[in-house]
Design a protein around this motif. Sequence first.
Motif, PDB file in Angstrom:
ATOM      1  N   TYR A  19      -7.596   8.754  14.656  1.00 32.04           N
ATOM      2  CA  TYR A  19      -9.058   8.885  15.362  1.00 32.04           C
ATOM      3  C   TYR A  19      -8.839   9.103  16.841  1.00 32.04           C
ATOM      4  O   TYR A  19      -9.279   9.691  17.611  1.00 32.04           O
ATOM      5  CB  TYR A  19      -9.930   7.798  15.051  1.00 32.04           C
ATOM      6  N   LEU A  20      -7.874   7.811  17.315  1.00 31.00           N
ATOM      7  CA  LEU A  20      -7.737   7.982  18.808  1.00 31.00           C
ATOM      8  C   LEU A  20      -6.936   9.402  19.245  1.00 31.00           C
ATOM      9  O   LEU A  20      -7.132   9.823  20.485  1.00 31.00           O
ATOM     10  CB  LEU A  20      -6.897   6.674  19.117  1.00 31.00           C
ATOM     11  N   ARG A  22      -7.070  12.240  18.063  1.00 30.80           N
ATOM     12  CA  ARG A  22      -8.116  13.252  17.968  1.00 30.80           C
ATOM     13  C   ARG A  22      -9.110  13.111  19.389  1.00 30.80           C
ATOM     14  O   ARG A  22      -9.397  14.169  19.909  1.00 30.80           O
ATOM     15  CB  ARG A  22      -8.811  13.393  16.607  1.00 30.80           C
ATOM     16  N   ARG A  23      -9.298  12.064  19.295  1.00 31.70           N
ATOM     17  CA  ARG A  23     -10.498  11.861  20.713  1.00 31.70           C
ATOM     18  C   ARG A  23      -9.923  11.880  21.981  1.00 31.70           C
ATOM     19  O   ARG A  23     -10.483  12.276  22.823  1.00 31.70           O
ATOM     20  CB  ARG A  23     -11.023  10.422  20.335  1.00 31.70           C
ATOM     21  N   TYR A  24      -8.664  11.376  22.261  1.00 36.06           N
ATOM     22  CA  TYR A  24      -8.116  11.505  23.479  1.00 36.06           C
ATOM     23  C   TYR A  24      -6.998  12.530  23.601  1.00 36.06           C
ATOM     24  O   TYR A  24      -6.433  12.596  24.796  1.00 36.06           O
ATOM     25  CB  TYR A  24      -7.433   9.893  23.943  1.00 36.06           C
ATOM     26  N   LYS A 166     -15.798   4.070  14.838  1.00 26.96           N
ATOM     27  CA  LYS A 166     -15.935   4.325  16.492  1.00 26.96           C
ATOM     28  C   LYS A 166     -16.106   3.232  17.354  1.00 26.96           C
ATOM     29  O   LYS A 166     -15.672   3.020  18.413  1.00 26.96           O
ATOM     30  CB  LYS A 166     -17.227   5.146  16.470  1.00 26.96           C
ATOM     31  N   ALA A 169     -12.422   1.848  17.715  1.00 26.44           N
ATOM     32  CA  ALA A 169     -11.912   2.395  18.498  1.00 26.44           C
ATOM     33  C   ALA A 169     -12.406   2.005  20.223  1.00 26.44           C
ATOM     34  O   ALA A 169     -11.679   2.064  21.100  1.00 26.44           O
ATOM     35  CB  ALA A 169     -11.945   4.013  18.544  1.00 26.44           C
TER      36      ALA A 169
END
Length: 175
Positions: A19-20, A22-24, A166, A169
């Motif tokens: 997740y991190l 993809r997000r950052y 979320k 994270a």
Amino acid sequence: MVILISGASHTGKTLLADYLMRRYGVNYLSVDHLKMGLIRSGATNLTPEDDEALVPYLWGIVKEIVKTAVENRQSLIIEGCYIPFNWRGDFSAAYLKEIACYWLVMSEGYIKNNFAAIRGYANAAEQRLADYCDLDALLNDNAENLRQCRKHGCDYILIDGVYDIKKIAAQIKML
């Protein structure tokens, strides 16, 4: 910045790292992938069941990867259960300014109330060839991780109530 994510099996380390990433847009390294690459290539005689011996073996490699990333001013997320609770002792103050480490810990209540869901998500981020998710082991491993985090002053994220990736994270200080 290097982010280390650790915790007991089935706490969502890989899911959080993905997740991190993809997000950052930050690359991540799975210590499990490193472990299996070393085992399958014959670089070690250790097996996936040699947990006690794998921690110092893998950490010896991972800590040098961390140092290299910091020296090159590269962001990296590393996730896996092979990070020792006394990890800080392997880095100087200059390195420590660029490293954050978090343990994911599930509360006893969360595990008992959500055990079927935890088992159901065992392959959410990676396909496990064999999965031995046992209620007692999960309870014991998470309780021990919480005890060790408190003993060593490690940052941890307590998962209690709803597992919201979320919100989890958001507790990670990135870049």
